[in-house]
Scaffold this motif. Structure first.
Motif, PDB file in Angstrom:
ATOM      1  N   GLY A 205      -0.563   7.115   2.977  1.00 40.54           N
ATOM      2  CA  GLY A 205      -0.948   7.719   1.707  1.00 40.54           C
ATOM      3  C   GLY A 205      -0.023   7.373   0.555  1.00 40.54           C
ATOM      4  N   GLN A 206       1.203   6.953   0.851  1.00 37.64           N
ATOM      5  CA  GLN A 206       2.146   6.564  -0.194  1.00 37.64           C
ATOM      6  C   GLN A 206       1.896   5.148  -0.712  1.00 37.64           C
ATOM      7  OE1 GLN A 206       6.070   7.077   1.449  1.00 37.64           O
ATOM      8  NE2 GLN A 206       5.720   9.225   1.959  1.00 37.64           N
ATOM      9  N   HIS A 207       1.256   4.308   0.092  1.00 42.32           N
ATOM     10  CA  HIS A 207       1.129   2.889  -0.265  1.00 42.32           C
ATOM     11  C   HIS A 207      -0.316   2.381  -0.260  1.00 42.32           C
ATOM     12  CE1 HIS A 207       5.505   2.432  -0.020  1.00 42.32           C
ATOM     13  NE2 HIS A 207       5.427   3.251   1.004  1.00 42.32           N
ATOM     14  N   TRP A 208      -1.206   3.131   0.319  1.00 40.01           N
ATOM     15  CA  TRP A 208      -2.623   2.815   0.317  1.00 40.01           C
ATOM     16  C   TRP A 208      -3.382   4.101  -0.007  1.00 40.01           C
ATOM     17  CZ3 TRP A 208       0.861   0.975   3.868  1.00 40.01           C
ATOM     18  CH2 TRP A 208       0.963  -0.415   4.014  1.00 40.01           C
ATOM     19  N   ARG A 209      -4.673   4.000  -0.201  1.00 44.30           N
ATOM     20  CA  ARG A 209      -5.494   5.199  -0.417  1.00 44.30           C
ATOM     21  C   ARG A 209      -6.193   5.560   0.885  1.00 44.30           C
ATOM     22  NH1 ARG A 209     -10.884   5.743  -2.268  1.00 44.30           N
ATOM     23  NH2 ARG A 209     -10.933   3.518  -2.815  1.00 44.30           N
ATOM     24  N   VAL A 210      -5.908   6.728   1.402  1.00 45.68           N
ATOM     25  CA  VAL A 210      -6.518   7.172   2.649  1.00 45.68           C
ATOM     26  C   VAL A 210      -7.946   7.642   2.349  1.00 45.68           C
ATOM     27  CG1 VAL A 210      -6.433   8.863   4.524  1.00 45.68           C
ATOM     28  CG2 VAL A 210      -4.315   7.807   3.685  1.00 45.68           C
ATOM     29  N   VAL A 211      -8.923   7.010   3.001  1.00 48.86           N
ATOM     30  CA  VAL A 211     -10.323   7.362   2.758  1.00 48.86           C
ATOM     31  C   VAL A 211     -10.939   8.125   3.932  1.00 48.86           C
ATOM     32  CG1 VAL A 211     -10.686   5.465   1.142  1.00 48.86           C
ATOM     33  CG2 VAL A 211     -11.123   5.086   3.588  1.00 48.86           C
ATOM     34  N   VAL A 226      -8.040   5.686   8.118  1.00 49.11           N
ATOM     35  CA  VAL A 226      -8.562   4.522   7.409  1.00 49.11           C
ATOM     36  C   VAL A 226      -7.982   4.547   6.003  1.00 49.11           C
ATOM     37  CG1 VAL A 226     -10.635   3.325   6.625  1.00 49.11           C
ATOM     38  CG2 VAL A 226     -10.689   4.635   8.772  1.00 49.11           C
ATOM     39  N   ALA A 227      -7.402   3.451   5.576  1.00 48.24           N
ATOM     40  CA  ALA A 227      -6.753   3.404   4.265  1.00 48.24           C
ATOM     41  C   ALA A 227      -6.959   2.042   3.628  1.00 48.24           C
ATOM     42  CB  ALA A 227      -5.263   3.707   4.382  1.00 48.24           C
ATOM     43  N   LEU A 228      -6.938   1.998   2.300  1.00 46.06           N
ATOM     44  CA  LEU A 228      -7.130   0.723   1.585  1.00 46.06           C
ATOM     45  C   LEU A 228      -6.357   0.719   0.292  1.00 46.06           C
ATOM     46  CD1 LEU A 228      -9.439   1.447  -0.789  1.00 46.06           C
ATOM     47  CD2 LEU A 228     -10.887   1.481   1.234  1.00 46.06           C
ATOM     48  N   ARG A 229      -6.124  -0.492  -0.205  1.00 49.54           N
ATOM     49  CA  ARG A 229      -5.475  -0.663  -1.501  1.00 49.54           C
ATOM     50  C   ARG A 229      -6.539  -0.867  -2.565  1.00 49.54           C
ATOM     51  NH1 ARG A 229       0.035  -1.517  -1.279  1.00 49.54           N
ATOM     52  NH2 ARG A 229       0.088  -2.419  -3.360  1.00 49.54           N
ATOM     53  N   ASP A 230      -6.408  -0.146  -3.664  1.00 51.59           N
ATOM     54  CA  ASP A 230      -7.384  -0.264  -4.754  1.00 51.59           C
ATOM     55  C   ASP A 230      -7.154  -1.539  -5.548  1.00 51.59           C
ATOM     56  OD1 ASP A 230      -8.759   2.178  -4.249  1.00 51.59           O
ATOM     57  OD2 ASP A 230      -7.024   3.242  -5.068  1.00 51.59           O
TER      58      ASP A 230
END
Length: 230
Positions: A205-211, A226-230
């Motif tokens: 959550g600090q470096h990617w967006r947790v979806v 599951v996480a991604l970079r915007d």
């Protein structure tokens, strides 16, 4: 023999000897499409579908018998797959299952080593689908620094699936601390235990967006983030 083949509901085939009886029981009883891990597979295919590049670079860290790699290479013919699998039996199974599904072996880079926080060798406890890096004993297997591997790629990884039976937080920390977070655009992380789930979720959550995050998804044994970079 034909009856030596297990067919999943998505069409992926593996040799029956490569899956455990309790796994097959779960696939059948789950009533969730006869899939290996239905929630994780939903996200795997969803994220793949969001990648416009016809030849995405996908890391499968902890490849097992190759289930997700088979799914990837069947659904995305131009994909570049990199699979980390240190257990010799599973690496052999990946090759067999590629042939069974009509996929050429040169369509992936099979790295028969553990993804790790450093280069060298590590102890590895061989326990089928629960195999993991250990403090001592077990096999001695090659290990590659995951951050160095990412840095050496010619382009960022479009999607990484991480399932390493308890080493997930150490690998994520290594990537972040080495300044390589931007080299992975999307993560699917299997977690092993409540504490690891919480810590991995916080770090991601600090470096990617947790979806998506669920410590106990339906019909599968591990937590999922599951996480991604915007």
């Amino acid at each position: 023999m034909q009856d030596d083949i297990y067919r999943f509901g998505n069409g992926v085939r593996v040799f029956r000897r490569h899956v455990l009886d309790h796994q097959v029981n779960r696939y059948v009883k789950a009533q969730a499409g006869n899939l290996h891990e239905p929630v994780e597979e939903h996200w795997f295919r969803t994220l793949l579908g969001e990648i416009a590049d016809p030849d995405p670079l996908v890391y499968d860290i902890g490849g097992g018998i190759g289930y997700y790699t088979l799914l990837l290479l069947r659904d995305r013919p131009g994909a570049e797959a990199v699979v980390f699998e240190p257990l010799p039996e599973h690496a052999a199974a990946i090759r067999e299952n590629l042939a069974l599904n009509g996929i050429a072996p040169d369509r992936l880079r099979l790295i028969e080593a553990a993804a790790h926080v450093d280069e060298g060798e590590v102890c590895f406890e061989a326990a089928d689908f629960s195999s993991h890096v250990a403090a001592e004993g077990g096999l001695r297997v090659a290990a590659h620094d995951i951050a160095a591997m990412l840095a050496a790629e010619a382009r960022p990884v479009d999607l990484a699936k991480l399932d390493v039976q308890g080493a997930e937080l150490a690998l994520l920390r290594r990537i972040v601390e080495a300044g390589q977070a931007e080299r992975v655009r999307r993560w699917i992380v299997g977690t092993h235990g409540d504490d690891l789930f919480a810590e991995c979720r916080a770090l991601l959550g600090q470096h990617w967006r947790v979806v998506h995050s669920d410590p106990a998804p339906a019909h599968q044994p591990d937590g999922l983030i599951v996480a991604l970079r915007d």
